[in-house]
Structure formats: structure tokens, C-alpha cells
Design a protein around this motif. Structure first.
Motif, PDB file in Angstrom:
ATOM      1  N   LEU A 297     -18.422   7.045 -15.708  1.00 45.41           N
ATOM      2  CA  LEU A 297     -17.018   7.422 -15.866  1.00 45.41           C
ATOM      3  C   LEU A 297     -16.627   8.586 -14.965  1.00 45.41           C
ATOM      4  O   LEU A 297     -15.460   8.987 -14.930  1.00 45.41           O
ATOM      5  N   GLY A 298     -17.586   9.116 -14.218  1.00 50.06           N
ATOM      6  CA  GLY A 298     -17.327  10.251 -13.340  1.00 50.06           C
ATOM      7  C   GLY A 298     -16.174  10.052 -12.370  1.00 50.06           C
ATOM      8  O   GLY A 298     -15.338  10.961 -12.198  1.00 50.06           O
ATOM      9  N   PRO A 299     -16.068   8.894 -11.701  1.00 46.04           N
ATOM     10  CA  PRO A 299     -14.949   8.707 -10.759  1.00 46.04           C
ATOM     11  C   PRO A 299     -13.569   8.861 -11.391  1.00 46.04           C
ATOM     12  O   PRO A 299     -12.624   9.310 -10.735  1.00 46.04           O
ATOM     13  N   VAL A 300     -13.432   8.503 -12.681  1.00 43.31           N
ATOM     14  CA  VAL A 300     -12.154   8.693 -13.369  1.00 43.31           C
ATOM     15  C   VAL A 300     -11.845  10.188 -13.476  1.00 43.31           C
ATOM     16  O   VAL A 300     -10.700  10.615 -13.278  1.00 43.31           O
ATOM     17  N   MET A 301     -12.860  10.991 -13.755  1.00 39.64           N
ATOM     18  CA  MET A 301     -12.682  12.433 -13.862  1.00 39.64           C
ATOM     19  C   MET A 301     -12.354  13.039 -12.500  1.00 39.64           C
ATOM     20  O   MET A 301     -11.489  13.920 -12.394  1.00 39.64           O
ATOM     21  N   THR A 302     -13.021  12.581 -11.460  1.00 40.89           N
ATOM     22  CA  THR A 302     -12.749  13.074 -10.109  1.00 40.89           C
ATOM     23  C   THR A 302     -11.317  12.750  -9.697  1.00 40.89           C
ATOM     24  O   THR A 302     -10.608  13.593  -9.131  1.00 40.89           O
ATOM     25  N   ALA A 303     -10.868  11.535 -10.005  1.00 44.01           N
ATOM     26  CA  ALA A 303      -9.502  11.142  -9.669  1.00 44.01           C
ATOM     27  C   ALA A 303      -8.481  11.998 -10.418  1.00 44.01           C
ATOM     28  O   ALA A 303      -7.444  12.402  -9.852  1.00 44.01           O
ATOM     29  N   ALA A 304      -8.760  12.299 -11.666  1.00 42.39           N
ATOM     30  CA  ALA A 304      -7.844  13.144 -12.445  1.00 42.39           C
ATOM     31  C   ALA A 304      -7.805  14.564 -11.872  1.00 42.39           C
ATOM     32  O   ALA A 304      -6.748  15.206 -11.838  1.00 42.39           O
ATOM     33  N   ALA A 305      -8.950  15.064 -11.416  1.00 42.38           N
ATOM     34  CA  ALA A 305      -8.992  16.391 -10.794  1.00 42.38           C
ATOM     35  C   ALA A 305      -8.147  16.411  -9.520  1.00 42.38           C
ATOM     36  O   ALA A 305      -7.431  17.389  -9.249  1.00 42.38           O
TER      37      ALA A 305
ATOM     38  N   ALA B 193       4.178  31.089 -11.177  1.00 40.30           N
ATOM     39  CA  ALA B 193       3.365  30.966 -12.396  1.00 40.30           C
ATOM     40  C   ALA B 193       3.419  29.531 -12.912  1.00 40.30           C
ATOM     41  O   ALA B 193       4.439  28.849 -12.802  1.00 40.30           O
ATOM     42  N   ALA B 194       2.309  29.098 -13.483  1.00 41.46           N
ATOM     43  CA  ALA B 194       2.231  27.775 -14.093  1.00 41.46           C
ATOM     44  C   ALA B 194       1.462  27.885 -15.400  1.00 41.46           C
ATOM     45  O   ALA B 194       0.571  28.733 -15.545  1.00 41.46           O
ATOM     46  N   ASP B 195       1.806  27.013 -16.335  1.00 40.53           N
ATOM     47  CA  ASP B 195       1.092  26.967 -17.612  1.00 40.53           C
ATOM     48  C   ASP B 195      -0.128  26.070 -17.425  1.00 40.53           C
ATOM     49  O   ASP B 195      -0.018  24.846 -17.423  1.00 40.53           O
ATOM     50  N   LEU B 196      -1.289  26.680 -17.267  1.00 40.64           N
ATOM     51  CA  LEU B 196      -2.508  25.917 -17.007  1.00 40.64           C
ATOM     52  C   LEU B 196      -2.999  25.173 -18.238  1.00 40.64           C
ATOM     53  O   LEU B 196      -3.721  24.177 -18.099  1.00 40.64           O
ATOM     54  N   PHE B 197      -2.610  25.605 -19.425  1.00 37.15           N
ATOM     55  CA  PHE B 197      -2.961  24.819 -20.609  1.00 37.15           C
ATOM     56  C   PHE B 197      -2.222  23.487 -20.578  1.00 37.15           C
ATOM     57  O   PHE B 197      -2.820  22.423 -20.784  1.00 37.15           O
ATOM     58  N   ASP B 198      -0.940  23.535 -20.291  1.00 34.51           N
ATOM     59  CA  ASP B 198      -0.162  22.301 -20.202  1.00 34.51           C
ATOM     60  C   ASP B 198      -0.728  21.382 -19.121  1.00 34.51           C
ATOM     61  O   ASP B 198      -0.849  20.164 -19.324  1.00 34.51           O
ATOM     62  N   GLU B 199      -1.095  21.951 -17.987  1.00 32.61           N
ATOM     63  CA  GLU B 199      -1.663  21.148 -16.904  1.00 32.61           C
ATOM     64  C   GLU B 199      -3.000  20.536 -17.301  1.00 32.61           C
ATOM     65  O   GLU B 199      -3.278  19.364 -16.998  1.00 32.61           O
ATOM     66  N   MET B 200      -3.846  21.288 -17.995  1.00 32.89           N
ATOM     67  CA  MET B 200      -5.145  20.749 -18.394  1.00 32.89           C
ATOM     68  C   MET B 200      -4.999  19.668 -19.465  1.00 32.89           C
ATOM     69  O   MET B 200      -5.764  18.705 -19.492  1.00 32.89           O
ATOM     70  N   VAL B 201      -4.004  19.807 -20.345  1.00 34.29           N
ATOM     71  CA  VAL B 201      -3.731  18.743 -21.322  1.00 34.29           C
ATOM     72  C   VAL B 201      -3.345  17.461 -20.590  1.00 34.29           C
ATOM     73  O   VAL B 201      -3.814  16.366 -20.921  1.00 34.29           O
ATOM     74  N   THR B 202      -2.505  17.591 -19.573  1.00 29.13           N
ATOM     75  CA  THR B 202      -2.104  16.422 -18.786  1.00 29.13           C
ATOM     76  C   THR B 202      -3.312  15.779 -18.114  1.00 29.13           C
ATOM     77  O   THR B 202      -3.512  14.556 -18.177  1.00 29.13           O
TER      78      THR B 202
ATOM     79  N   VAL C 292      -8.068  11.831 -29.466  1.00 29.50           N
ATOM     80  CA  VAL C 292      -7.673  13.149 -29.982  1.00 29.50           C
ATOM     81  C   VAL C 292      -8.698  14.207 -29.574  1.00 29.50           C
ATOM     82  O   VAL C 292      -8.356  15.243 -28.993  1.00 29.50           O
ATOM     83  N   ALA C 293      -9.969  13.929 -29.895  1.00 28.27           N
ATOM     84  CA  ALA C 293     -11.011  14.925 -29.620  1.00 28.27           C
ATOM     85  C   ALA C 293     -11.319  15.015 -28.129  1.00 28.27           C
ATOM     86  O   ALA C 293     -11.570  16.104 -27.600  1.00 28.27           O
ATOM     87  N   GLY C 294     -11.282  13.883 -27.448  1.00 24.53           N
ATOM     88  CA  GLY C 294     -11.745  13.839 -26.071  1.00 24.53           C
ATOM     89  C   GLY C 294     -10.850  14.537 -25.082  1.00 24.53           C
ATOM     90  O   GLY C 294     -11.323  15.014 -24.057  1.00 24.53           O
ATOM     91  N   HIS C 295      -9.546  14.614 -25.373  1.00 28.80           N
ATOM     92  CA  HIS C 295      -8.710  15.327 -24.409  1.00 28.80           C
ATOM     93  C   HIS C 295      -8.376  16.728 -24.902  1.00 28.80           C
ATOM     94  O   HIS C 295      -8.360  17.672 -24.118  1.00 28.80           O
ATOM     95  N   GLU C 296      -8.168  16.902 -26.185  1.00 29.92           N
ATOM     96  CA  GLU C 296      -7.773  18.201 -26.721  1.00 29.92           C
ATOM     97  C   GLU C 296      -8.858  19.257 -26.484  1.00 29.92           C
ATOM     98  O   GLU C 296      -8.592  20.344 -25.970  1.00 29.92           O
ATOM     99  N   THR C 297     -10.105  18.934 -26.839  1.00 32.14           N
ATOM    100  CA  THR C 297     -11.161  19.943 -26.748  1.00 32.14           C
ATOM    101  C   THR C 297     -11.481  20.283 -25.294  1.00 32.14           C
ATOM    102  O   THR C 297     -11.701  21.452 -24.960  1.00 32.14           O
ATOM    103  N   THR C 298     -11.477  19.289 -24.407  1.00 35.21           N
ATOM    104  CA  THR C 298     -11.782  19.573 -23.005  1.00 35.21           C
ATOM    105  C   THR C 298     -10.633  20.339 -22.350  1.00 35.21           C
ATOM    106  O   THR C 298     -10.863  21.245 -21.540  1.00 35.21           O
ATOM    107  N   ALA C 299      -9.400  19.982 -22.687  1.00 34.24           N
ATOM    108  CA  ALA C 299      -8.253  20.724 -22.154  1.00 34.24           C
ATOM    109  C   ALA C 299      -8.313  22.188 -22.562  1.00 34.24           C
ATOM    110  O   ALA C 299      -8.053  23.096 -21.755  1.00 34.24           O
TER     111      ALA C 299
END
Length: 452
Positions: free
Chosen positions: A119-127, A141-150, A265-272
Motif C-alpha cells: 500500500l506504500g504507493p498510495v501513501m506516496t501519492a497522497a504525500a 500560514a496554513a492549518d497543518l492539522f486540516d491538511e493532514m486530515v485531508t 475512523v481510526a486509520g485516518h484520524e490517528t495518523t493525521a
């Protein structure tokens, strides 16, 4: 003139005076971590009664007893189940006993090293997409929490329902946010220890968006079953194909849906959260950020990080580990004792609540040197840290099934961003750590973004 930077990163002011039922309820509504007394960072266990008997456990040996040695005697608390079951049903995160065991055996292969690596390529593409969005924020200034949630929601959506057919990602994201905001707060009846059959008014008329999301997920799952799997398979395909190796049982549509929603729920919230806090800490300590940028640029050049780069990004990984120590997403856990026991010499009776304040454990004065300081190098040799002293993903048989997924994603995204950008703090805009369901930065993580 700029304000002098604080000597320590943002932290929760733990209380120093005893709290009764009403004060405990008000604290839990504002910030669950305000229930932790300051003395919890100095002693192995605390006990008391607020509606019902409770024990707050910070001792690594005691935590091993609860999470590993006698795990069946300490199921998740009634409050945890009341909050989560309406959203994710009797899924892997909530289920107990045999119901949990067969789901765990079925889902474990889905998160094997091979599958997570694939699944690494999906993560690289999102980065890369995150870099493109932040390019438009350079100089402000940017809200990096909002960006990481996205960014992390893109990852989890791509690896669960990869084709997106019949599944409105925006609606799912909005439903999750609504559920956390409206339904996940502790009720006064929870504090009083009322039995689960007593209705909690704050949860009676909420969660409509989550119910609609479940219907959408059911339809998407049925459609996938009808059309067959995808190549390469996504998490839904892997779960659909999985079966309990002992009984041969496979998940029904409802079980697939509840577990997929758990992972979403867990997979995006905790990593963000981990990434947002890590970027805040890098801005807090520019010298650490500069060293991490040098590491990332030396490995990556002008490309995004991949799974193949992980071993050559040790400082980036240490920053992630230290962010998880200072701001663990699951910072306050609770269990209900089902049998008599003794923890740190303290009698535990059936029905007692055993609180596992991971936030206090990770900042304990007897376990960590300079516990409130940001020092990634304390993870230079992770094997030197006793196992039950550091529990960002729990431990024992119920350790977070997606831990390797989250860590892989966090390092890939963080290294990619640090190689391209410089992040700096904005005076007076430090985030406030507030826990409702997870430990979030209240007000967001606002940082100035500049090209590296």
C-alpha cells in the motif's frame, strides 16, 4: 518584537485539587485529560470513587497485567462501548471474547507486512498531493492539522474503497466529524456509573449522518461482491476474501462494513493527529527540523518518500515516535474489571473501572527524563525503552492492528513534507491538546509555510 518561544511544547494543565462528580463531568466535557491529576505523573497507581470505584494505573508491570497477562478480565469499559458501538458496531475495536477473536484472526493477514508494504504507493501519492496543496500556501500560514486530515483520509479511502464507486468520500468524512463532535462526549450518567441500558440523552438524537453512511457502505460492499474483486486488491477485497483459519467463518456485509468504518475512523484520524503534532514539534524546535530536513533531502532529493526509503530516515521516525509519546491519539483508555485482582498492591473488585492514562504514562517523572520536553533522540535505541512504558498503540493481544500501517504512512508523509518545506511557529497560535475521543490540537496547527 517576537515573543520568546516557550521552554516546553504545548501540554495539558493537570489538576491539583480533588474533583467531585459534577466537576469530573464538566472536565470530561471540556477535555478528558483534565480528569488526570498531576500526581498521576509521579506515582504508580491512584484509586478513588466518583460515582463508582476507579483505579488510575501508570505502572508498567500493572499495565502488562491488564493488557496482556489477564486481558480477558479487563474488557473495554461500558463507557467506551456506549460511545463507539453506534458508529462501528460490534467490530474488532469494540468486540470482546470469541466475537473479537475470530474477527482478529480474519483481519490479521490483511495487515501483514507484505500487504502494508504493497500500500506504500498510495501513501506516496497522497504525500505528493499534499505537497501540491502546500505549494499554494507558501509564504503564509496554513492549518497543518486540516491538511493532514485531508491527506490521510485520501490514503484510507484509496486503500479501503479504492474505486470509490457508490461511496461518497466527502459524506463519510463529514459523518465521522459530526459523530465525534456530537456523540463522543462523556455523559453525566457515564461518570455516575449508570448501567448501559439507561439512555444517554446526548446520544439519543444524534448520529443520523453515520447511519446514512452505513447504508452507503452496505450498498458499496454488495456491489463489490456482485462485480468481483479488484486488481490489485484493496482492504475491502482482502477482508471479503479473508476467513477465520480455525472456523472458516467469513464476515457478513454488516461485519465488513463495521470493520471498514473502524479502519476508516481510526486509520485516518490517528495518523493525521500524529503528523500534525509532529509538524508542530518540528516548528517548535527548528534545530530538530533542520536536521530532519537534511536527512530527508539527502535521501529523497526532490521526490516523495517511498517504502524503500524508510530504513534511511531514522530521525524522521524518531520524531514520529516522540510525537506519539507527547501526544498519543488514544491518550486515555478505560477497562472494567470482571474479576478480583491486585494491581500495585491495590485491591481491584469486579465492576471497578481501571483507567489507563497513556498521557500520564508517557510523561511520568519516574519513567522518563525531562518527560515534557521534545527529545526525539530518546528513541535512538527503541529497545532500551521498556515495553509497557510506551504504549501509543496499546499492547497485548489487542494491540492496534494497523500500527505498522500508521507508522509507515506517517514517515512517508513527514519526510516528504520536511524535504520540501520549512515550517515555523506563529506567536500566540500554539495548539491546545484537547481529548474528546482522540487527542486533538484545538484550534488547529497553524504554521507558516516556506519552501526549504
Amino acid at each position: 518584537m517576537l515573543d520568546a518561544p516557550p521552554s516546553l511544547p504545548a501540554r495539558v494543565a493537570l489538576h491539583t485539587e480533588p474533583m467531585g462528580v459534577w466537576a469530573s463531568f464538566r472536565a470530561a466535557q471540556r477535555n478528558v485529560l483534565e480528569l488526570i491529576p498531576e500526581v498521576a505523573t509521579r506515582v504508580p497507581i491512584l484509586s478513588g470513587r466518583t460515582g463508582k470505584r476507579w483505579h488510575m494505573l501508570m505502572d508498567p508491570d500493572g499495565l502488562k497485567q491488564v493488557l496482556r497477562d489477564r486481558v480477558d478480565d479487563y474488557p473495554k469499559s461500558v463507557v467506551t462501548k456506549l460511545i463507539l458501538e453506534p458508529a462501528i458496531g460490534d467490530s474488532l475495536f469494540v468486540a470482546e471474547g470469541a466475537q473479537w477473536m475470530w474477527q482478529r484472526r480474519t483481519a490479521a493477514p490483511v495487515f501483514s507486512h507484505r500487504n502494508v508494504t504493497a500500500l506504500g504507493p498510495v501513501m506516496t501519492a497522497a504525500a505528493e498531493r499534499s505537497v501540491a496543496r502546500l505549494d499554494r500556501a507558501v509564504g503564509r500560514a496554513a492549518d497543518l492539522f486540516d491538511e493532514m486530515v485531508t491527506a490521510t483520509f485520501e490514503v484510507i479511502a484509496d486503500v479501503t474503497f479504492s474505486d470509490g464507486t457508490g461511496f461518497d468520500r466527502g459524506a463519510v468524512h463529514a459523518a465521522i466529524e459530526q459523530y465525534i463532535a456530537e456523540t463522543a462526549k462523556v455523559s453525566l450518567l457515564d461518570v455516575l456509573g449508570a448501567p448501559p441500558w439507561v439512555p444517554r440523552p446526548n446520544r439519543l438524537f444524534t448520529g443520523s449522518a453515520m447511519r446514512e453512511t452505513k447504508k452507503l457502505a452496505d450498498r458499496a460492499i454488495e456491489a463489490r461482491k456482485a462485480e468481483g474483486g479488484k486488481t490489485p486488491p484493496d482492504l475491502l477485497d482482502l477482508l471479503m476474501a479473508g476467513s477465520d483459519p480455525e472456523s472458516g467463518r467469513q464476515m457478513t456485509t454488516a461485519e465488513l462494513r463495521d470493520n471498514l468504518l473502524t479502519f476508516i475512523v481510526a486509520g485516518h484520524e490517528t495518523t493525521a493527529l500524529t503528523l500534525a503534532w509532529a509538524l508542530y514539534l518540528c516548528a517548535f524546535d527548528p534545530s530538530v527540523q533542520a536536521a530532519a530536513r537534511e536527512e530527508a533531502q539527502g535521501v529523497l532529493g526532490d521526490r516523495a518518500a517511498t517504502v524503500a526509503d524508510l530504513a534511511r530516515l531514522p530521525l524522521t521516525r524518531r520524531i514520529v515516535d516522540e510525537a506519539l509519546r507527547l501526544y498519543p491519539p488514544a491518550a486515555f483508555l478505560s477497562r472494567t474489571a470482571m474479576a478480583r485482582d491486585t494491581l500495585c498492591g491495590r485491591e481491584v473488585r469486579p465492576g471497578d473501572t481501571v483507567i489507563l492514562p497513556i498521557y500520564a504514562l508517557h510523561r511520568h517523572r519516574l519513567l522518563w527524563q525531562d518527560p515534557d520536553a521534545f527529545r526525539p533522540d530518546r528513541f535512538a535505541d527503541p529497545r532500551a525503552i521498556p515495553r509497557f512504558q510506551y504504549l501509543p498503540f496499546g499492547d497485548g493481544p489487542r494491540i492496534c492492528i494497523g500500527a505498522s500501517f500508521a507508522l509507515q504512512e506517517a514517515v512517508i508523509v513527514l519526510a516528504t513534507l520536511l524535504a520540501r518545506f520549512r515550517f515555523s511557529s506563529i506567536p500566540g497560535k500554539d495548539p491546545k491538546p484537547v481529548m474528546i475521543l482522540t487527542l486533538r490540537p484545538q484550534g488547529g496547527v497553524w504554521l507558516k509555510v516556506e519552501r526549504a
